[in-house]
Motif scaffolding. Structure first.
Motif, PDB file in Angstrom:
ATOM      1  N   VAL A  80     -12.239  21.800  -6.692  1.00 47.61           N
ATOM      2  CA  VAL A  80     -12.144  20.519  -5.983  1.00 47.61           C
ATOM      3  C   VAL A  80     -10.701  20.037  -5.824  1.00 47.61           C
ATOM      4  N   ASP A  81      -9.741  20.903  -6.052  1.00 42.44           N
ATOM      5  CA  ASP A  81      -8.331  20.498  -5.982  1.00 42.44           C
ATOM      6  C   ASP A  81      -8.007  19.779  -4.668  1.00 42.44           C
ATOM      7  N   ASN A  82      -8.393  20.365  -3.539  1.00 38.76           N
ATOM      8  CA  ASN A  82      -8.062  19.755  -2.245  1.00 38.76           C
ATOM      9  C   ASN A  82      -8.760  18.414  -2.073  1.00 38.76           C
ATOM     10  N   ASP A  83      -9.987  18.302  -2.566  1.00 36.76           N
ATOM     11  CA  ASP A  83     -10.699  17.016  -2.506  1.00 36.76           C
ATOM     12  C   ASP A  83      -9.961  15.960  -3.324  1.00 36.76           C
ATOM     13  N   LEU A  84      -9.506  16.341  -4.501  1.00 34.77           N
ATOM     14  CA  LEU A  84      -8.786  15.395  -5.361  1.00 34.77           C
ATOM     15  C   LEU A  84      -7.492  14.936  -4.707  1.00 34.77           C
ATOM     16  N   VAL A  85      -6.807  15.847  -4.044  1.00 32.16           N
ATOM     17  CA  VAL A  85      -5.574  15.486  -3.329  1.00 32.16           C
ATOM     18  C   VAL A  85      -5.914  14.518  -2.202  1.00 32.16           C
ATOM     19  N   ASP A  86      -6.958  14.813  -1.449  1.00 33.20           N
ATOM     20  CA  ASP A  86      -7.350  13.933  -0.342  1.00 33.20           C
ATOM     21  C   ASP A  86      -7.718  12.542  -0.844  1.00 33.20           C
ATOM     22  N   ILE A  87      -8.463  12.477  -1.931  1.00 36.14           N
ATOM     23  CA  ILE A  87      -8.857  11.179  -2.495  1.00 36.14           C
ATOM     24  C   ILE A  87      -7.623  10.419  -2.966  1.00 36.14           C
ATOM     25  N   GLY A  88      -6.745  11.106  -3.675  1.00 34.51           N
ATOM     26  CA  GLY A  88      -5.526  10.462  -4.171  1.00 34.51           C
ATOM     27  C   GLY A  88      -4.656   9.936  -3.045  1.00 34.51           C
ATOM     28  N   GLN A  89      -4.478  10.734  -2.014  1.00 35.91           N
ATOM     29  CA  GLN A  89      -3.683  10.283  -0.878  1.00 35.91           C
ATOM     30  C   GLN A  89      -4.389   9.146  -0.144  1.00 35.91           C
ATOM     31  N   GLY A  90      -5.718   9.153  -0.187  1.00 32.50           N
ATOM     32  CA  GLY A  90      -6.473   8.053   0.398  1.00 32.50           C
ATOM     33  C   GLY A  90      -6.217   6.738  -0.323  1.00 32.50           C
ATOM     34  N   PHE A  91      -6.127   6.799  -1.655  1.00 30.51           N
ATOM     35  CA  PHE A  91      -5.790   5.592  -2.409  1.00 30.51           C
ATOM     36  C   PHE A  91      -4.421   5.063  -1.974  1.00 30.51           C
ATOM     37  N   CYS A  92      -3.469   5.960  -1.789  1.00 28.54           N
ATOM     38  CA  CYS A  92      -2.131   5.535  -1.359  1.00 28.54           C
ATOM     39  C   CYS A  92      -2.180   4.919   0.035  1.00 28.54           C
ATOM     40  N   LYS A  93      -2.983   5.479   0.923  1.00 26.01           N
ATOM     41  CA  LYS A  93      -3.118   4.908   2.265  1.00 26.01           C
ATOM     42  C   LYS A  93      -3.737   3.517   2.194  1.00 26.01           C
ATOM     43  N   MET A  94      -4.662   3.324   1.269  1.00 23.99           N
ATOM     44  CA  MET A  94      -5.253   2.000   1.099  1.00 23.99           C
ATOM     45  C   MET A  94      -4.168   1.002   0.683  1.00 23.99           C
ATOM     46  N   TYR A  95      -3.320   1.408  -0.260  1.00 23.14           N
ATOM     47  CA  TYR A  95      -2.205   0.538  -0.667  1.00 23.14           C
ATOM     48  C   TYR A  95      -1.251   0.300   0.503  1.00 23.14           C
TER      49      TYR A  95
ATOM     50  N   VAL B  80      -1.127   7.297  -7.743  1.00 22.90           N
ATOM     51  CA  VAL B  80      -0.057   6.315  -7.608  1.00 22.90           C
ATOM     52  C   VAL B  80       1.215   6.847  -8.255  1.00 22.90           C
ATOM     53  N   GLY B  81       1.084   7.449  -9.422  1.00 23.48           N
ATOM     54  CA  GLY B  81       2.249   8.005 -10.101  1.00 23.48           C
ATOM     55  C   GLY B  81       2.913   9.130  -9.327  1.00 23.48           C
ATOM     56  N   ALA B  82       2.111   9.975  -8.672  1.00 21.45           N
ATOM     57  CA  ALA B  82       2.662  11.151  -7.997  1.00 21.45           C
ATOM     58  C   ALA B  82       2.987  10.921  -6.530  1.00 21.45           C
ATOM     59  N   TYR B  83       2.112  10.231  -5.813  1.00 21.66           N
ATOM     60  CA  TYR B  83       2.238  10.158  -4.365  1.00 21.66           C
ATOM     61  C   TYR B  83       2.755   8.822  -3.824  1.00 21.66           C
ATOM     62  N   CYS B  84       2.552   7.752  -4.557  1.00 21.69           N
ATOM     63  CA  CYS B  84       3.016   6.453  -4.024  1.00 21.69           C
ATOM     64  C   CYS B  84       3.445   5.518  -5.150  1.00 21.69           C
ATOM     65  N   PRO B  85       4.448   5.930  -5.929  1.00 26.04           N
ATOM     66  CA  PRO B  85       4.880   5.095  -7.046  1.00 26.04           C
ATOM     67  C   PRO B  85       5.415   3.730  -6.617  1.00 26.04           C
ATOM     68  N   GLN B  86       5.744   3.580  -5.348  1.00 28.42           N
ATOM     69  CA  GLN B  86       6.212   2.283  -4.856  1.00 28.42           C
ATOM     70  C   GLN B  86       5.116   1.222  -4.935  1.00 28.42           C
ATOM     71  N   HIS B  87       3.870   1.655  -5.113  1.00 29.22           N
ATOM     72  CA  HIS B  87       2.747   0.728  -5.205  1.00 29.22           C
ATOM     73  C   HIS B  87       2.301   0.468  -6.651  1.00 29.22           C
ATOM     74  N   MET B  88       3.022   0.985  -7.611  1.00 31.33           N
ATOM     75  CA  MET B  88       2.623   0.842  -9.006  1.00 31.33           C
ATOM     76  C   MET B  88       2.422  -0.625  -9.397  1.00 31.33           C
ATOM     77  N   ASP B  89       3.244  -1.507  -8.844  1.00 32.13           N
ATOM     78  CA  ASP B  89       3.134  -2.918  -9.195  1.00 32.13           C
ATOM     79  C   ASP B  89       1.855  -3.565  -8.663  1.00 32.13           C
ATOM     80  N   LYS B  90       1.198  -2.927  -7.698  1.00 35.38           N
ATOM     81  CA  LYS B  90      -0.034  -3.470  -7.111  1.00 35.38           C
ATOM     82  C   LYS B  90      -1.287  -3.080  -7.916  1.00 35.38           C
ATOM     83  N   MET B  91      -1.143  -2.111  -8.809  1.00 31.87           N
ATOM     84  CA  MET B  91      -2.315  -1.601  -9.522  1.00 31.87           C
ATOM     85  C   MET B  91      -3.022  -2.654 -10.349  1.00 31.87           C
ATOM     86  N   ASP B  92      -2.293  -3.602 -10.888  1.00 37.59           N
ATOM     87  CA  ASP B  92      -2.918  -4.596 -11.777  1.00 37.59           C
ATOM     88  C   ASP B  92      -3.117  -5.941 -11.087  1.00 37.59           C
ATOM     89  N   LYS B  93      -3.098  -5.931  -9.766  1.00 41.24           N
ATOM     90  CA  LYS B  93      -3.282  -7.186  -9.011  1.00 41.24           C
ATOM     91  C   LYS B  93      -4.590  -7.187  -8.272  1.00 41.24           C
TER      92      LYS B  93
END
Length: 83
Positions: free
Chosen positions: A21-36, A70-83
């Motif tokens: 499921v590696d590619n699925d996990l990458v897609d999901i992770g990048q999807g979270f970044c797109k949401m941010y 967030v740590g790997a693909y969009c660390p610029q959004h780290m501050d949004k994780m707890d909001k």
């Protein structure tokens, strides 16, 4: 980057390793970044995870994917994780 991301997930969720499921996990992770990127906050992502959990992945697995993404693909959004 992909290897670091996947290793972070597998460290907390070893059952996902070698499941193909590696590619699925990458897609999901990048999807979270797109949401941010689109203006979502951590509470929005958490609501999504709670709704999606249990379909293909558990809530715990999706939480691990979220944190690793967030740590790997969009660390610029780290501050949004707890909001």
């Amino acid at each position: 980057m992909k290897e670091i991301y996947l290793n972070a997930i597998y460290k907390s969720e070893p059952a996902l390793r070698n499941t193909g499921v590696d590619n699925d996990l990458v897609d999901i992770g990048q999807g979270f970044c797109k949401m941010y990127d689109g203006g979502a906050m951590g509470s929005d992502i958490n609501s999504f995870i709670l709704k999606a959990g249990g379909v293909a992945y558990t809530v715990k697995q999706l939480v691990a994917v979220h944190g690793a993404a967030v740590g790997a693909y969009c660390p610029q959004h780290m501050d949004k994780m707890d909001k």
